[in-house]
Design a protein around this motif. Structure first.
Motif, short mmCIF file in Angstrom:
data_model
loop_
_atom_site.label_atom_id
_atom_site.label_comp_id
_atom_site.label_asym_id
_atom_site.label_seq_id
_atom_site.Cartn_x
_atom_site.Cartn_y
_atom_site.Cartn_z
N ILE A 35 0.84 -1.20 0.00
CA ILE A 35 0.00 0.00 0.00
C ILE A 35 0.88 1.25 0.00
CG2 ILE A 35 -1.68 1.33 1.33
CD1 ILE A 35 -2.85 -1.35 2.27
N LYS A 36 1.93 1.26 0.80
CA LYS A 36 2.86 2.39 0.81
C LYS A 36 3.50 2.57 -0.57
CE LYS A 36 4.25 1.58 5.65
NZ LYS A 36 5.41 1.20 6.51
N PHE A 37 3.88 1.47 -1.18
CA PHE A 37 4.53 1.47 -2.49
C PHE A 37 3.59 2.06 -3.55
CE2 PHE A 37 5.17 -0.89 -6.51
CZ PHE A 37 6.47 -0.52 -6.81
N ILE A 38 2.35 1.60 -3.56
CA ILE A 38 1.39 2.07 -4.56
C ILE A 38 1.06 3.53 -4.33
CG2 ILE A 38 -1.02 1.82 -5.32
CD1 ILE A 38 -0.67 -1.22 -4.84
N ALA A 39 0.89 3.94 -3.07
CA ALA A 39 0.58 5.34 -2.77
C ALA A 39 1.65 6.27 -3.32
CB ALA A 39 0.42 5.53 -1.27
N TYR A 40 2.90 5.87 -3.21
CA TYR A 40 4.01 6.70 -3.69
C TYR A 40 4.18 6.59 -5.20
CZ TYR A 40 8.77 8.51 -4.22
OH TYR A 40 9.87 9.22 -4.63
N GLN A 41 4.14 5.35 -5.73
CA GLN A 41 4.32 5.15 -7.16
C GLN A 41 3.23 5.82 -7.98
OE1 GLN A 41 6.68 3.73 -9.08
NE2 GLN A 41 8.00 3.35 -7.33
N ARG A 42 2.01 5.85 -7.43
CA ARG A 42 0.89 6.45 -8.17
C ARG A 42 0.67 7.91 -7.78
NH1 ARG A 42 1.23 5.51 -11.91
NH2 ARG A 42 -0.87 5.42 -12.81
N LEU A 43 1.68 8.50 -7.13
CA LEU A 43 1.71 9.94 -6.85
C LEU A 43 0.58 10.42 -5.97
CD1 LEU A 43 2.69 11.26 -10.41
CD2 LEU A 43 4.19 10.54 -8.54
N ARG A 152 10.79 -6.93 -6.32
CA ARG A 152 11.55 -7.23 -7.54
C ARG A 152 10.60 -7.69 -8.64
NH1 ARG A 152 15.25 -10.20 -5.50
NH2 ARG A 152 14.22 -12.22 -5.78
N THR A 153 9.61 -8.52 -8.26
CA THR A 153 8.61 -8.97 -9.24
C THR A 153 7.80 -7.80 -9.78
OG1 THR A 153 8.44 -11.12 -8.12
CG2 THR A 153 6.65 -10.51 -9.60
N LEU A 154 7.43 -6.89 -8.89
CA LEU A 154 6.59 -5.76 -9.31
C LEU A 154 7.34 -4.79 -10.22
CD1 LEU A 154 4.68 -4.94 -6.00
CD2 LEU A 154 3.86 -6.26 -7.94
N VAL A 155 8.56 -4.44 -9.84
CA VAL A 155 9.28 -3.42 -10.61
C VAL A 155 9.82 -3.97 -11.93
CG1 VAL A 155 9.92 -2.13 -8.54
CG2 VAL A 155 11.49 -3.87 -9.43
N THR A 156 9.90 -5.29 -12.06
CA THR A 156 10.38 -5.87 -13.32
C THR A 156 9.24 -6.31 -14.22
OG1 THR A 156 10.61 -8.06 -12.26
CG2 THR A 156 12.57 -6.64 -12.34
N SER A 157 8.00 -6.11 -13.78
CA SER A 157 6.85 -6.48 -14.59
C SER A 157 6.64 -5.43 -15.68
CB SER A 157 5.59 -6.58 -13.73
OG SER A 157 4.43 -6.69 -14.53
N GLU A 158 6.75 -5.84 -16.95
CA GLU A 158 6.60 -4.90 -18.06
C GLU A 158 5.17 -4.36 -18.13
OE1 GLU A 158 7.88 -6.56 -21.73
OE2 GLU A 158 9.94 -6.92 -21.05
N VAL A 163 1.42 0.56 -16.66
CA VAL A 163 0.43 1.24 -15.82
C VAL A 163 1.08 2.42 -15.11
CG1 VAL A 163 -1.13 1.00 -13.85
CG2 VAL A 163 -0.93 -0.85 -15.53
N PHE A 164 2.24 2.18 -14.51
CA PHE A 164 2.92 3.21 -13.74
C PHE A 164 3.43 4.35 -14.62
CE2 PHE A 164 4.20 0.14 -10.07
CZ PHE A 164 2.89 0.15 -9.65
N PHE A 165 3.59 4.07 -15.92
CA PHE A 165 4.11 5.10 -16.83
C PHE A 165 3.12 6.24 -16.99
CE2 PHE A 165 4.72 6.85 -21.14
CZ PHE A 165 6.05 7.26 -21.05
N HIS A 166 1.84 5.95 -16.81
CA HIS A 166 0.80 6.96 -16.97
C HIS A 166 0.33 7.43 -15.59
CE1 HIS A 166 0.54 6.10 -21.26
NE2 HIS A 166 0.56 4.81 -20.95
#
Length: 289
Positions: A35-43, A152-158, A163-166
């Motif tokens: 949840i912390k990761f998604i909150a930060y990654q999705r701004l 590692r699985t999440l950040v290497t998932s193409e 999704v995170f690019f947008h």
């Protein structure tokens, strides 16, 4: 409104296959970090959770008379501290539910203004069973190792990186949990933190990411006495873990039934942007005050 013949966005599936390595406590820790990761990654928060916690706490410790900041900084602090407080309540109550007697079957992290206008939904499919905290099975991994594997699985998932690019603008973050009903009793530990909801239909334009914690190695759970009683059931369930196209439509629905109930967190985190004062982040002012 979307027309009835509009196809829902196809879910992105990320298989972790770590269920047989988890205790209920480590499962809770991984979900909290996600949840912390998604909150930060999705701004939804402009800084990492650790940095946000540090700067807000530093600002709180300053005496009123020693503060040298403008109204813009004061307003930003109120926004940031309120968001952090709600996020902390969410993380604490969710960890209690996962570590309680009945682990949720699923946790949803939804981003959007309201449940009918969600932009992104992350569906975490948790293990049906976890090792007991006191279990000493050789299959259990420590928190640090599990979190390294997960991220590692999440950040290497193409597909996930697409999704995170947008980016999406700051909005509300909702947390929901799905639990199996036992008798006529509430299956959540604290009904002040999670309230029963009838469910909703995820918008067809909403991006859905499914993070599957479950494992195919059900025999690794038989070390705990309680699991032996249900050994045959576990074996059968593990034969049908693959998420296929037939389930795509089901993954766009959240609905309470007579034996499965959805509960929504009473706390909602409101996302916010960073605030610049004289060209620098307001967080630097808080640290220097």
């Amino acid at each position: 409104m979307f027309s009835s013949n509009t196809k829902p966005t196809k879910p992105i599936i990320v298989n972790l296959n770590i269920g047989d390595q988890l205790t209920s406590i480590s499962c809770g820790h991984v979900v909290v970090e996600l949840i912390k990761f998604i909150a930060y990654q999705r701004l939804q928060i402009p800084y990492s959770y650790q940095w946000l916690k540090q700067v807000v706490n530093k600002r709180k410790t300053c005496e009123e008379g020693n503060r040298n900041e403008n109204l813009q900084s004061e307003r930003q602090f109120r926004i940031a501290s309120a968001s952090l407080e709600n996020l902390d309540f969410i993380l604490k109550s969710l960890c209690q539910e996962i570590c309680g007697p009945a682990i949720p079957e699923e946790v949803i992290i939804a981003l959007g203004g309201t449940p009918v206008t969600w932009k992104e939904v992350y569906r975490l499919l948790l293990p049906t069973l976890c090792h007991k905290p006191q279990c000493h099975s050789a299959h259990i991994a420590n928190d640090e190792k599990i979190q390294r594997t997960v991220f590692r699985t999440l950040v290497t998932s193409e597909k996930l990186s697409e999704v995170f690019f947008h980016p999406i603008p700051p909005t509300n973050t909702y947390i929901l949990i799905k639990k199996k009903l036992t008798g006529n009793q509430d299956v959540v530990l604290n009904t002040d933190n999670f309230v029963l909801t009838s469910g909703c239909r995820i918008p067809r334009s909403c991006k859905t990411v499914v993070v599957d914690f479950r494992t195919h190695h059900g025999n690794n759970l038989s070390c705990c006495n309680e699991f032996q009683v249900f050994g045959d059931i576990i074996s059968r369930n593990f034969d049908d873990l693959q998420i296929d196209d037939k389930e795509d439509d089901e993954l766009n629905e959240i609905e309470s039934t007579h034996n499965m109930k959805w509960y929504q967190s009473t706390y909602i985190m409101k996302g916010f942007k960073d605030c610049l004062v004289n060209g620098t982040s307001v967080s630097n002012i808080w640290l220097q005050s």
